[in-house]
Design an enzyme around this catalytic site. Structure first.
Site, PDB file in Angstrom:
ATOM      1  N   HIS A 246       0.823  -1.212   0.000  1.00  0.00           N
ATOM      2  CA  HIS A 246       0.000   0.000   0.000  1.00  0.00           C
ATOM      3  C   HIS A 246       0.855   1.260   0.000  1.00  0.00           C
ATOM      4  O   HIS A 246       0.671   2.129  -0.842  1.00  0.00           O
ATOM      5  CB  HIS A 246      -0.931  -0.019   1.220  1.00  0.00           C
ATOM      6  CG  HIS A 246      -1.967   1.058   1.232  1.00  0.00           C
ATOM      7  ND1 HIS A 246      -2.347   1.773   0.112  1.00  0.00           N
ATOM      8  CD2 HIS A 246      -2.731   1.555   2.242  1.00  0.00           C
ATOM      9  CE1 HIS A 246      -3.290   2.647   0.437  1.00  0.00           C
ATOM     10  NE2 HIS A 246      -3.526   2.539   1.717  1.00  0.00           N
TER      11      HIS A 246
ATOM     12  N   HIS B 167      -2.236   0.356 -12.522  1.00  0.00           N
ATOM     13  CA  HIS B 167      -3.119   0.674 -11.400  1.00  0.00           C
ATOM     14  C   HIS B 167      -4.278  -0.307 -11.408  1.00  0.00           C
ATOM     15  O   HIS B 167      -4.725  -0.748 -12.470  1.00  0.00           O
ATOM     16  CB  HIS B 167      -3.639   2.115 -11.521  1.00  0.00           C
ATOM     17  CG  HIS B 167      -4.300   2.617 -10.278  1.00  0.00           C
ATOM     18  ND1 HIS B 167      -5.628   2.385  -9.999  1.00  0.00           N
ATOM     19  CD2 HIS B 167      -3.814   3.323  -9.220  1.00  0.00           C
ATOM     20  CE1 HIS B 167      -5.924   2.936  -8.832  1.00  0.00           C
ATOM     21  NE2 HIS B 167      -4.849   3.507  -8.343  1.00  0.00           N
TER      22      HIS B 167
ATOM     23  N   ASP C  34       2.771   7.231  -7.773  1.00  0.00           N
ATOM     24  CA  ASP C  34       4.016   6.870  -7.091  1.00  0.00           C
ATOM     25  C   ASP C  34       5.238   6.961  -7.999  1.00  0.00           C
ATOM     26  O   ASP C  34       6.371   6.979  -7.513  1.00  0.00           O
ATOM     27  CB  ASP C  34       3.905   5.452  -6.522  1.00  0.00           C
ATOM     28  CG  ASP C  34       2.792   5.343  -5.500  1.00  0.00           C
ATOM     29  OD1 ASP C  34       2.797   6.133  -4.544  1.00  0.00           O
ATOM     30  OD2 ASP C  34       1.911   4.489  -5.672  1.00  0.00           O
TER      31      ASP C  34
END
Length: 468
Positions: free
Chosen positions: A303, A349, A404
């Protein structure tokens, strides 16, 4: 004048049921700078709408559940109500109906700044309204006034060993604040259920005010020889004070913090941290305990570790081929990496099927403020070549970069090189989403979460029965 949240143009095709998460809220108290007062008008109005909706459509089937979904982490299973944000596969995250570019344009900014203030996204998440300058300033003022940490929490942080992970310290400090919980005290006194949200609100405002100080103490204890954290400046906004407490006085770093804290703030309710906060909160644990549990979820590598993994990946590239590479050399390196059975971190994703808008706004920030930074140029070249490589490989459903893929490079540029601290920054930001969701969960009177579990043998019996 606040702008009321828009309705997403997405409908469940059978029955034409609107997706409730971003429906417009009442604006009975619009103009007030008292967020609690505004919520006191909006929550009953929304509950009346939900009551009417459930009365008419309560038995409507919106999804069938198959065996793979049960074994697959319940991915894409429709099982929660979250009012604050919706993740669209094509458009990315929408905060109360507003896309990230819309938020960047509409939300109030610091004087002379270009990035939206986290105080403004907090108001938006809580109310569905774009706040005025005065409403945003009222949140800043209130957080600054609530920011003091109790002595026992400061002592605890100062006595942690240097080898205790910053997320472990963050989680412990948040839980240790629960002796100040107004929600826990109100529940013990037997207040009416309809009032729960008011005490969840007070705890959430207190916690949000204190989180930057908690995070800054952890940072300075671990990486700055325990040097003192500066006091809250009542003239500064939440992000500027946070930046100063961390020890970064560059106004541009404060701008980065505003951007970072806004775009990481909320991501629907099904991700690990948001779902954990909701689950623990549904047991009527106070917001401190619920958010502490959420941060334990965020600390998990699946996560909250992704931006660190991207930096490790980038440094590996630099270590092997340096910065003086050609596109062709970089393509060859990525192919070699993939053929060795590894992945390209920061790409793909679970829901999105396009470039993450959170990546795009960070890229725009970098293009404006650090266009010649070597790591940024590497990220840009990867953005140019990697999607095509992943499409050619044929394994990725989404070959595009996510949030990210970029955030770590920006932090590195400003000198925050301590990667183990990055998840704490993520946690400070995610508090905005988790706690706004928690207030609404209590306001709507959502029940204890208790799904039914089955053994494999039980599922086999169900599957066999379904085939008859």
């Amino acid at each position: 004048m606040p702008i009321t949240g828009t309705v997403l143009r997405r409908f469940i095709t059978k029955g034409v049921i609107p997706m409730c998460q971003v429906a417009p809220l009442s604006t009975s108290a619009e103009g007030s700078t008292n967020l609690k007062e505004v919520l006191s008008k909006k929550i009953p109005a929304h509950n009346a709408k939900v009551k009417s909706f459930r009365a008419e459509h309560g038995n409507t089937v919106v999804q069938s559940v198959n065996i793979d979904m049960i074994y697959g982490g319940m991915r894409s299973m429709k099982g929660m109500v979250t009012e604050t944000s919706v993740l669209d596969p094509e458009e990315g995250i929408r905060f109360r109906g507003y896309s990230i570019p819309e938020c960047q344009k509409l939300l109030p900014k610091a004087k002379g700044g270009e990035e939206p203030l986290p105080e403004a996204i907090w108001w938006l998440l809580c109310t569905g309204d774009v706040p005025s300058e005065a409403q945003t300033a009222a949140i800043t003022k209130e957080w600054n006034a609530r920011a003091d940490l109790p002595t026992h929490v400061v002592r605890m942080l100062d006595n942690f060993p240097d080898n205790l992970h910053p997320m472990a310290q963050f989680i412990a400090a948040i839980a240790a604040l629960n002796n100040e919980s107004k929600f826990a005290g109100a529940y013990a006194r037997g207040v009416a259920k309809a009032s729960y949200w008011e005490y969840a609100y007070e705890d959430s405002m207190d916690l949000l005010a204190k989180l930057p100080t908690v995070a800054a103490i952890i940072y300075r204890n671990l990486y700055r020889d325990g040097s003192a954290v500066s006091v809250i400046d009542p003239k500064k906004d939440w992000s500027a004070n946070f930046s100063s407490m961390l020890g970064y006085d560059d106004p541009l770093f404060a701008e980065l913090m505003r951007l970072y804290l806004v775009i990481h703030s909320d991501h629907e309710g099904g991700n690990v941290s948001a779902h954990t906060s909701h689950l623990v909160g549904s047991a009527l644990s106070d917001p401190y305990l619920a958010f502490s549990a959420a941060m334990a979820g965020l600390a998990g590598p699946l996560h909250g570790l992704a931006n660190q993994e991207v930096l490790v990946f980038l440094n590996k590239i630099v270590g092997e081929i340096g910065f003086n590479y050609t596109e062709e050399q970089l393509k060859e390196w990525v192919w070699k990496h993939l053929k060795s059975g590894q992945v390209v971190p920061g790409y793909g994703h679970a829901v999105l099927r396009k470039t993450d808008p959170r990546y795009e706004c960070q890229r725009e920030f970098a293009l404006k403020h650090l266009p010649n930074d070597d790591l940024f140029k590497l990220v840009s070249t990867l953005y140019k070549i990697t999607p095509g490589i992943l499409l050619e490989q044929g394994k990725a459903k989404n070959p595009w970069p996510n949030v990210d893929s970029h955030s770590g490079v920006l932090l590195q540029y400003f000198g925050m090189t301590e990667m183990s601290f990055y998840t704490v920054l993520f946690g400070v930001s995610r508090a905005l989403g988790c706690l706004s969701q928690l207030i609404w969960a209590r306001g709507m009177g959502l029940p204890l979460e208790r799904p039914k579990s089955h053994s494999t043998e039980g599922l086999i019996k169900l599957a066999m029965a379904a085939k008859k």
